[in-house]
Design a protein around this motif. Structure first.
Motif, PDB file in Angstrom:
ATOM      1  N   UNK A 132       0.824  -1.208   0.000  1.00 17.38           N
ATOM      2  CA  UNK A 132       0.000   0.000   0.000  1.00 17.38           C
ATOM      3  C   UNK A 132       0.861   1.263   0.000  1.00 17.38           C
ATOM      4  N   UNK A 133       2.081   1.146  -0.494  1.00 17.72           N
ATOM      5  CA  UNK A 133       2.989   2.280  -0.617  1.00 17.72           C
ATOM      6  C   UNK A 133       2.994   2.857  -2.027  1.00 17.72           C
ATOM      7  N   UNK A 134       2.275   2.213  -2.943  1.00 18.94           N
ATOM      8  CA  UNK A 134       2.218   2.692  -4.311  1.00 18.94           C
ATOM      9  C   UNK A 134       3.455   2.377  -5.125  1.00 18.94           C
ATOM     10  N   UNK A 135       4.212   1.364  -4.725  1.00 14.52           N
ATOM     11  CA  UNK A 135       5.519   1.113  -5.311  1.00 14.52           C
ATOM     12  C   UNK A 135       5.584  -0.235  -6.020  1.00 14.52           C
ATOM     13  N   UNK A 136       5.851  -0.179  -7.299  1.00 13.95           N
ATOM     14  CA  UNK A 136       6.187  -1.384  -8.052  1.00 13.95           C
ATOM     15  C   UNK A 136       7.698  -1.530  -8.068  1.00 13.95           C
ATOM     16  N   UNK A 137       8.192  -2.679  -8.522  1.00 15.41           N
ATOM     17  CA  UNK A 137       9.619  -2.934  -8.657  1.00 15.41           C
ATOM     18  C   UNK A 137       9.888  -3.560 -10.010  1.00 15.41           C
ATOM     19  N   UNK A 138      11.075  -3.314 -10.521  1.00 12.67           N
ATOM     20  CA  UNK A 138      11.487  -3.854 -11.810  1.00 12.67           C
ATOM     21  C   UNK A 138      11.993  -5.289 -11.633  1.00 12.67           C
ATOM     22  N   UNK A 139      11.494  -6.281 -12.383  1.00 18.36           N
ATOM     23  CA  UNK A 139      10.576  -6.168 -13.515  1.00 18.36           C
ATOM     24  C   UNK A 139       9.107  -6.104 -13.091  1.00 18.36           C
TER      25      UNK A 139
ATOM     26  N   UNK B 108      -1.971  -2.782 -10.380  1.00 21.13           N
ATOM     27  CA  UNK B 108      -2.395  -1.450  -9.975  1.00 21.13           C
ATOM     28  C   UNK B 108      -1.788  -1.166  -8.603  1.00 21.13           C
ATOM     29  N   UNK B 109      -1.140  -0.006  -8.472  1.00 20.39           N
ATOM     30  CA  UNK B 109      -0.508   0.410  -7.213  1.00 20.39           C
ATOM     31  C   UNK B 109      -1.448   1.363  -6.491  1.00 20.39           C
ATOM     32  N   UNK B 110      -1.926   0.979  -5.312  1.00 18.24           N
ATOM     33  CA  UNK B 110      -2.788   1.866  -4.536  1.00 18.24           C
ATOM     34  C   UNK B 110      -1.997   2.467  -3.377  1.00 18.24           C
ATOM     35  N   UNK B 111      -2.243   3.738  -3.106  1.00 20.28           N
ATOM     36  CA  UNK B 111      -1.563   4.449  -2.025  1.00 20.28           C
ATOM     37  C   UNK B 111      -2.417   5.655  -1.661  1.00 20.28           C
ATOM     38  N   UNK B 112      -2.355   6.052  -0.389  1.00 17.45           N
ATOM     39  CA  UNK B 112      -3.128   7.210   0.044  1.00 17.45           C
ATOM     40  C   UNK B 112      -2.270   8.461   0.046  1.00 17.45           C
TER      41      UNK B 112
ATOM     42  N   UNK C 113       7.540   7.045   5.447  1.00 11.51           N
ATOM     43  CA  UNK C 113       7.110   5.923   6.281  1.00 11.51           C
ATOM     44  C   UNK C 113       6.332   4.922   5.433  1.00 11.51           C
ATOM     45  N   UNK C 114       6.638   3.626   5.554  1.00 11.89           N
ATOM     46  CA  UNK C 114       5.850   2.636   4.818  1.00 11.89           C
ATOM     47  C   UNK C 114       4.445   2.510   5.405  1.00 11.89           C
ATOM     48  N   UNK C 115       3.500   2.101   4.580  1.00 10.96           N
ATOM     49  CA  UNK C 115       2.147   1.864   5.058  1.00 10.96           C
ATOM     50  C   UNK C 115       2.149   0.742   6.085  1.00 10.96           C
ATOM     51  N   UNK C 116       1.306   0.838   7.128  1.00 16.62           N
ATOM     52  CA  UNK C 116       1.277  -0.221   8.142  1.00 16.62           C
ATOM     53  C   UNK C 116       0.887  -1.566   7.558  1.00 16.62           C
TER      54      UNK C 116
ATOM     55  N   UNK D 173       8.226  -6.524   5.210  1.00 19.05           N
ATOM     56  CA  UNK D 173       9.207  -5.480   4.946  1.00 19.05           C
ATOM     57  C   UNK D 173       8.761  -4.608   3.782  1.00 19.05           C
ATOM     58  N   UNK D 174       9.284  -3.409   3.761  1.00 19.24           N
ATOM     59  CA  UNK D 174       8.982  -2.502   2.662  1.00 19.24           C
ATOM     60  C   UNK D 174       9.460  -3.102   1.350  1.00 19.24           C
ATOM     61  N   UNK D 175       8.699  -2.966   0.243  1.00 20.31           N
ATOM     62  CA  UNK D 175       9.129  -3.576  -1.016  1.00 20.31           C
ATOM     63  C   UNK D 175      10.416  -2.946  -1.517  1.00 20.31           C
ATOM     64  N   UNK D 176      11.312  -3.813  -1.962  1.00 19.97           N
ATOM     65  CA  UNK D 176      12.582  -3.318  -2.516  1.00 19.97           C
ATOM     66  C   UNK D 176      12.364  -2.730  -3.902  1.00 19.97           C
TER      67      UNK D 176
END
Length: 446
Positions: free
Chosen positions: A219-226, A255-259, A428-431, A443-446
């Motif tokens: 829920x941080x809105x973050x994708x990673x390659x690939x 789809x990346x969701x984030x507030x 801060x990462x989403x809870x 853990x937060x996505x790399x």
């Protein structure tokens, strides 16, 4: 760029080549991917109770936004550049934002509009005025409905709610099925899919059932390659390790969701994310070939909080400054040579893959005319934006691509010198603990 909390996505091992005939997107999927940006609206009884999740016992009498303006919400999304919105028609608490015949726990039992209001209808009308697609979130988990304890009875109730939403508000752009609270629970996805196929065959379906898109996994809105469009699994929610498995590979773009804020519902005292943080989210979602769904939660008046409106306006301006004047490159697919109109100075390169035949680019490099490497990455997909380490002046670029049958559709460069720099440092990462109970974190996505 300082980025000690969310480092740039590391180069992960390149997956094996796709089959010679990989799964292909439907026209609806590819059109949705090309849109790129949507806006989420979380609003309900939680807005008035200062809660992120509630258990279905809050009184509907607290839902009373005195100055609600759905047109302002959708106009804000439009001015940001969004192509669609998604409204929480029913969150996990079971409170319905339309006057459903299935339960008394709805706007019909609230003082808002003297119990005659229909928020879904108001948002739908605003979407029609502003030319945006309407998406609706109908939580499968329902903490109010007594029927939930009986799967067969609840499936019937849920199908009735879905039928109301699919028949009362015109064409739907997306149906959003959140997996929170549903780990281990089976719903009648066959019947749900049949209903959608009957009533809203053009709607995108998020993550569950006969999904046509999937959740990115945080829920941080973050994708990673690939960023893979063909997959056999999708994460269910942010609070446990449940994964949805498919019987065979399917084309399911993420789809990346984030507030905009820390929470999904408007909470007094919270502030929007910084502009550099939001720009970094853009680059790690849309810039990597995923869609971005940015939540802008209406406040207790039913308006967009002034601080949020200001930040969204800043974001729109910053995106225009970075990407509003693209310089197209003539793309020679056979050689992957990009020819600019003349000697051009730029600090961003944007690539777009030919996707009608499926995702095929596995890895790519961008070189200048002298063979110096400017950028490298894995997938390209619907779009891939590289922010270069330093500005470059060039007339010709070479793109090396790997993947059977891989080809570029288009390319351009951007001169964003002097604009706000994306930066995730200090974010801060989403809870990953549920708002009303402890569940395993991630853990937060790399």
């Amino acid at each position: 760029m300082s980025d000690d909390v969310h480092p740039e996505p590391p180069q992960q091992p390149v997956p094996p080549p796709q089959p010679s005939d990989p799964l292909r997107p439907t026209p609806e999927q590819l059109a949705w991917q090309r849109e790129g940006l949507g806006v989420f609206f979380h609003v309900g009884v939680n807005t008035f109770a200062g809660r992120e999740w509630s258990d279905g016992t809050l009184s509907p009498g607290i839902f009373d936004p005195a100055d609600l303006d759905a047109d302002e919400w959708v106009r804000t999304a439009h001015d940001l550049g969004a192509a669609y919105v998604v409204l929480t028609a029913k969150h996990h608490d079971g409170f319905c934002l339309w006057p459903t015949a299935t339960t008394d726990y709805s706007v019909r039992a609230s003082p808002w509009r003297q119990g005659r209001g229909d928020l879904v209808a108001e948002v739908a009308a605003a979407c029609e005025r502003w030319g945006l697609g309407l998406g609706l979130y109908l939580s499968p988990w329902d903490r109010h409905a007594p029927e939930y304890a009986d799967p067969a009875r609840y499936d019937a109730l849920y199908l009735a709610q879905l039928r109301e939403l699919c028949t009362g508000y015109g064409p739907l752009h997306e149906l959003w099925f959140d997996g929170a609270g549903s780990a281990g629970r089976e719903y009648d996805w066959e019947a749900i899919g049949d209903l959608i196929d009957e009533l809203q065959p053009g709607a995108m379906v998020f993550n569950m059932g006969r999904a046509t898109s999937r959740w990115v996994g945080n829920e941080d809105g973050l994708a990673s390659d690939p960023v893979e469009y063909v997959t056999t699994s999708a994460d269910l929610n942010n609070y446990d390790a449940d994964v949805i498995e498919t019987a065979a590979p399917r084309y399911l773009p993420p789809e990346c969701d984030v507030s905009l804020r820390d929470g999904w519902f408007w909470q007094e005292g919270e502030q929007p994310k910084s502009l550099p943080h939001l720009l970094a989210i853009h680059d790690r979602s849309i810039g990597l070939g995923a869609n971005l769904l940015l939540n802008i939660p209406p406040d207790r008046r039913g308006r967009i909080d002034p601080a949020d409106a200001s930040r969204v306006s800043e974001l729109a301006g910053a995106l225009r400054a970075r990407f509003g004047s693209p310089i197209p490159a003539r793309c020679e697919p056979a050689s992957a040579v990009l020819r600019l109109p003349g000697p051009t100075t730029f600090d961003h390169v944007e690539l777009r893959e030919h996707l009608e035949g499926g995702q095929r680019i596995r890895r790519h490099r961008i070189l200048d005319a002298e063979g110096r490497e400017l950028a490298v990455g894995g997938t390209v997909g619907v779009r891939r934006i590289h922010r270069l380490a330093a500005p470059v002046t060039a007339e010709v670029l070479q793109v090396e691509i790997e993947g059977e049958g891989a080809a570029l559709d288009a390319a351009c460069v951007h001169d964003a010198r002097g604009t706000v720099v994306p930066d995730l440092s200090g974010a801060r990462p989403a809870p990953t603990t549920a708002p009303d109970g402890p569940l395993p974190g991630r853990p937060l996505p790399e």
